[in-house]
Design a protein around this motif. Structure first.
Motif, PDB file in Angstrom:
ATOM      1  N   SER A  42       0.849  -1.198   0.000  1.00  0.00           N
ATOM      2  CA  SER A  42       0.000   0.000   0.000  1.00  0.00           C
ATOM      3  C   SER A  42       0.880   1.241   0.000  1.00  0.00           C
ATOM      4  O   SER A  42       1.991   1.242   0.537  1.00  0.00           O
ATOM      5  CB  SER A  42      -0.933   0.009   1.213  1.00  0.00           C
ATOM      6  OG  SER A  42      -0.187   0.051   2.408  1.00  0.00           O
ATOM      7  N   ALA A  43       0.377   2.302  -0.623  1.00  0.00           N
ATOM      8  CA  ALA A  43       1.096   3.573  -0.703  1.00  0.00           C
ATOM      9  C   ALA A  43       0.101   4.712  -0.600  1.00  0.00           C
ATOM     10  O   ALA A  43      -1.099   4.549  -0.878  1.00  0.00           O
ATOM     11  CB  ALA A  43       1.878   3.666  -2.011  1.00  0.00           C
ATOM     12  N   TYR A  44       0.589   5.866  -0.204  1.00  0.00           N
ATOM     13  CA  TYR A  44      -0.216   7.079  -0.090  1.00  0.00           C
ATOM     14  C   TYR A  44       0.416   8.158  -0.965  1.00  0.00           C
ATOM     15  O   TYR A  44       1.233   8.944  -0.494  1.00  0.00           O
ATOM     16  CB  TYR A  44      -0.273   7.544   1.369  1.00  0.00           C
ATOM     17  CG  TYR A  44      -0.962   6.568   2.271  1.00  0.00           C
ATOM     18  CD1 TYR A  44      -2.330   6.651   2.485  1.00  0.00           C
ATOM     19  CD2 TYR A  44      -0.267   5.540   2.897  1.00  0.00           C
ATOM     20  CE1 TYR A  44      -2.982   5.756   3.309  1.00  0.00           C
ATOM     21  CE2 TYR A  44      -0.902   4.641   3.714  1.00  0.00           C
ATOM     22  CZ  TYR A  44      -2.257   4.746   3.922  1.00  0.00           C
ATOM     23  OH  TYR A  44      -2.893   3.852   4.726  1.00  0.00           O
ATOM     24  N   PRO A  45       0.059   8.215  -2.249  1.00  0.00           N
ATOM     25  CA  PRO A  45       0.715   9.175  -3.152  1.00  0.00           C
ATOM     26  C   PRO A  45       0.434  10.636  -2.829  1.00  0.00           C
ATOM     27  O   PRO A  45       1.215  11.510  -3.180  1.00  0.00           O
ATOM     28  CB  PRO A  45       0.174   8.799  -4.527  1.00  0.00           C
ATOM     29  CG  PRO A  45      -1.063   8.040  -4.275  1.00  0.00           C
ATOM     30  CD  PRO A  45      -0.905   7.383  -2.942  1.00  0.00           C
ATOM     31  N   GLU A  46      -0.653  10.931  -2.144  1.00  0.00           N
ATOM     32  CA  GLU A  46      -1.007  12.327  -1.838  1.00  0.00           C
ATOM     33  C   GLU A  46      -0.448  12.794  -0.502  1.00  0.00           C
ATOM     34  O   GLU A  46      -0.653  13.935  -0.111  1.00  0.00           O
ATOM     35  CB  GLU A  46      -2.533  12.482  -1.806  1.00  0.00           C
ATOM     36  CG  GLU A  46      -3.225  12.138  -3.105  1.00  0.00           C
ATOM     37  CD  GLU A  46      -2.917  13.138  -4.204  1.00  0.00           C
ATOM     38  OE1 GLU A  46      -2.709  14.330  -3.895  1.00  0.00           O
ATOM     39  OE2 GLU A  46      -2.875  12.721  -5.373  1.00  0.00           O
ATOM     40  N   LEU A  47       0.280  11.933   0.210  1.00  0.00           N
ATOM     41  CA  LEU A  47       0.702  12.227   1.577  1.00  0.00           C
ATOM     42  C   LEU A  47       1.511  13.515   1.702  1.00  0.00           C
ATOM     43  O   LEU A  47       1.346  14.267   2.635  1.00  0.00           O
ATOM     44  CB  LEU A  47       1.510  11.042   2.123  1.00  0.00           C
ATOM     45  CG  LEU A  47       1.722  10.983   3.616  1.00  0.00           C
ATOM     46  CD1 LEU A  47       0.392  10.900   4.340  1.00  0.00           C
ATOM     47  CD2 LEU A  47       2.578   9.792   3.976  1.00  0.00           C
ATOM     48  N   GLN A  48       2.388  13.790   0.764  1.00  0.00           N
ATOM     49  CA  GLN A  48       3.283  14.938   0.856  1.00  0.00           C
ATOM     50  C   GLN A  48       2.812  16.121   0.018  1.00  0.00           C
ATOM     51  O   GLN A  48       3.483  17.128  -0.054  1.00  0.00           O
ATOM     52  CB  GLN A  48       4.695  14.502   0.433  1.00  0.00           C
ATOM     53  CG  GLN A  48       5.786  15.507   0.629  1.00  0.00           C
ATOM     54  CD  GLN A  48       6.111  15.766   2.096  1.00  0.00           C
ATOM     55  OE1 GLN A  48       5.622  15.104   2.987  1.00  0.00           O
ATOM     56  NE2 GLN A  48       6.932  16.759   2.348  1.00  0.00           N
ATOM     57  N   THR A  49       1.652  16.019  -0.592  1.00  0.00           N
ATOM     58  CA  THR A  49       1.194  17.091  -1.467  1.00  0.00           C
ATOM     59  C   THR A  49       0.303  18.080  -0.725  1.00  0.00           C
ATOM     60  O   THR A  49      -0.162  17.814   0.382  1.00  0.00           O
ATOM     61  CB  THR A  49       0.409  16.515  -2.664  1.00  0.00           C
ATOM     62  OG1 THR A  49      -0.784  15.888  -2.173  1.00  0.00           O
ATOM     63  CG2 THR A  49       1.236  15.495  -3.421  1.00  0.00           C
ATOM     64  N   ALA A  50       0.047  19.206  -1.362  1.00  0.00           N
ATOM     65  CA  ALA A  50      -0.827  20.226  -0.766  1.00  0.00           C
ATOM     66  C   ALA A  50      -2.267  19.753  -0.690  1.00  0.00           C
ATOM     67  O   ALA A  50      -3.044  20.245   0.120  1.00  0.00           O
ATOM     68  CB  ALA A  50      -0.741  21.512  -1.582  1.00  0.00           C
ATOM     69  N   SER A  51      -2.642  18.779  -1.522  1.00  0.00           N
ATOM     70  CA  SER A  51      -4.022  18.285  -1.509  1.00  0.00           C
ATOM     71  C   SER A  51      -4.225  17.129  -0.536  1.00  0.00           C
ATOM     72  O   SER A  51      -5.251  16.460  -0.583  1.00  0.00           O
ATOM     73  CB  SER A  51      -4.426  17.855  -2.920  1.00  0.00           C
ATOM     74  OG  SER A  51      -3.580  16.817  -3.377  1.00  0.00           O
ATOM     75  N   ALA A  52      -3.266  16.881   0.357  1.00  0.00           N
ATOM     76  CA  ALA A  52      -3.405  15.806   1.345  1.00  0.00           C
ATOM     77  C   ALA A  52      -4.574  16.116   2.284  1.00  0.00           C
ATOM     78  O   ALA A  52      -4.854  17.272   2.597  1.00  0.00           O
ATOM     79  CB  ALA A  52      -2.117  15.649   2.137  1.00  0.00           C
ATOM     80  N   ASP A  53      -5.233  15.059   2.753  1.00  0.00           N
ATOM     81  CA  ASP A  53      -6.361  15.252   3.666  1.00  0.00           C
ATOM     82  C   ASP A  53      -5.853  15.669   5.048  1.00  0.00           C
ATOM     83  O   ASP A  53      -4.671  15.524   5.355  1.00  0.00           O
ATOM     84  CB  ASP A  53      -7.194  13.968   3.745  1.00  0.00           C
ATOM     85  CG  ASP A  53      -6.406  12.818   4.314  1.00  0.00           C
ATOM     86  OD1 ASP A  53      -6.403  12.657   5.542  1.00  0.00           O
ATOM     87  OD2 ASP A  53      -5.785  12.075   3.516  1.00  0.00           O
ATOM     88  N   PRO A  54      -6.720  16.199   5.909  1.00  0.00           N
ATOM     89  CA  PRO A  54      -6.278  16.682   7.226  1.00  0.00           C
ATOM     90  C   PRO A  54      -5.612  15.606   8.084  1.00  0.00           C
ATOM     91  O   PRO A  54      -4.676  15.891   8.817  1.00  0.00           O
ATOM     92  CB  PRO A  54      -7.572  17.180   7.884  1.00  0.00           C
ATOM     93  CG  PRO A  54      -8.494  17.456   6.758  1.00  0.00           C
ATOM     94  CD  PRO A  54      -8.128  16.498   5.666  1.00  0.00           C
ATOM     95  N   PHE A  55      -6.085  14.341   8.006  1.00  0.00           N
ATOM     96  CA  PHE A  55      -5.461  13.273   8.783  1.00  0.00           C
ATOM     97  C   PHE A  55      -4.033  13.029   8.320  1.00  0.00           C
ATOM     98  O   PHE A  55      -3.131  12.827   9.122  1.00  0.00           O
ATOM     99  CB  PHE A  55      -6.273  11.973   8.677  1.00  0.00           C
ATOM    100  CG  PHE A  55      -7.548  12.017   9.440  1.00  0.00           C
ATOM    101  CD1 PHE A  55      -7.559  11.903  10.818  1.00  0.00           C
ATOM    102  CD2 PHE A  55      -8.756  12.179   8.779  1.00  0.00           C
ATOM    103  CE1 PHE A  55      -8.736  11.947  11.534  1.00  0.00           C
ATOM    104  CE2 PHE A  55      -9.941  12.218   9.485  1.00  0.00           C
ATOM    105  CZ  PHE A  55      -9.937  12.103  10.865  1.00  0.00           C
ATOM    106  N   ALA A  56      -3.800  13.048   7.006  1.00  0.00           N
ATOM    107  CA  ALA A  56      -2.457  12.839   6.477  1.00  0.00           C
ATOM    108  C   ALA A  56      -1.529  13.978   6.882  1.00  0.00           C
ATOM    109  O   ALA A  56      -0.378  13.749   7.245  1.00  0.00           O
ATOM    110  CB  ALA A  56      -2.505  12.716   4.953  1.00  0.00           C
ATOM    111  N   LYS A  57      -2.025  15.214   6.844  1.00  0.00           N
ATOM    112  CA  LYS A  57      -1.204  16.356   7.253  1.00  0.00           C
ATOM    113  C   LYS A  57      -0.852  16.276   8.735  1.00  0.00           C
ATOM    114  O   LYS A  57       0.297  16.537   9.126  1.00  0.00           O
ATOM    115  CB  LYS A  57      -1.935  17.660   6.946  1.00  0.00           C
ATOM    116  CG  LYS A  57      -2.019  17.966   5.472  1.00  0.00           C
ATOM    117  CD  LYS A  57      -2.780  19.247   5.219  1.00  0.00           C
ATOM    118  CE  LYS A  57      -2.893  19.517   3.731  1.00  0.00           C
ATOM    119  NZ  LYS A  57      -3.673  20.715   3.440  1.00  0.00           N
TER     120      LYS A  57
END
Length: 195
Positions: A42-57
């Motif tokens: 599993s991977a989280y491609p949006e983890l480091q982007t500005a569009s990451a969800d609040p939980f990821a941030k």
């Protein structure tokens, strides 16, 4: 006369205590939404982007790790083998197949908390694309066990559950929308000390 202030303080203590505990538990339970699952990986491609969800941030801020940006690469984690059994430090595994296209990749072992497992200096604790022996078709087979094996081998001598972390550096995979078509290495258990 003191009954009301005591009740207010007790209510606030319970609310902040349970609220803080539940927030910490939630952040440990997930790295955010938008996970890509490919077999056990599993991977989280949006983890480091500005569009990451609040939980990821929040997870990223509390974790204190520097993560790869979308254009830099992608980190896949496997906590189970191909059969869905949790990866254990008491077992031996074979990771075989190919990785998605990338300029460079690494495979390492972490404990259940995500801390890298480091073997003594004379043993390999990770492997990468530059020092991996391959078949003529480009496929590889990496053995993960306590005892040394010929060919590609990573030492695993860690009690409890473990995870495999495959980091792809400079890969078009991170920006790809066809992630479901990627070939990921297979993880097969070969034997277990406690079995």
């Amino acid at each position: 006369m003191l009954r009301l202030p005591v009740l207010v303080l007790l209510t606030l203590a319970v609310a902040f205590g349970i609220g803080g505990w539940s927030a910490a538990w939630t952040l440990k339970a997930t790295s955010g939404f938008g996970a890509i699952k490919l077999g056990p990986w599993s991977a989280y491609p949006e983890l480091q982007t500005a569009s990451a969800d609040p939980f990821a941030k929040a997870h990223r801020a509390g974790d204190g790790r520097v993560l790869l940006g979308r254009a830099e690469g992608l980190v896949f984690t496997a906590r189970t083998d191909q059969d869905g059994k949790p990866l254990s430090g008491n077992c031996s595994y074979t990771v075989s197949g190919t990785t998605p296209p990338s300029r460079f990749w690494t495979l390492r072992i972490t404990d259940s908390g995500g801390v890298p497992v480091v073997a003594p200096s004379q043993f390999p604790s990770s492997i990468n694309s530059w020092n991996t022996l391959r078949n003529s078709d480009g496929a590889f087979s990496i053995r993960i066990s306590t005892d040394a094996k010929p060919g590609n081998w990573i030492r695993l001598d860690q009690p409890g559950d473990v995870a495999l972390v495959l980091t792809l550096i400079d890969t078009p995979t991170a920006g790809s929308t066809g992630l479901v078509e990627l070939d990921m290495p297979k993880i097969a258990m070969t034997d277990c000390d406690h079995a």
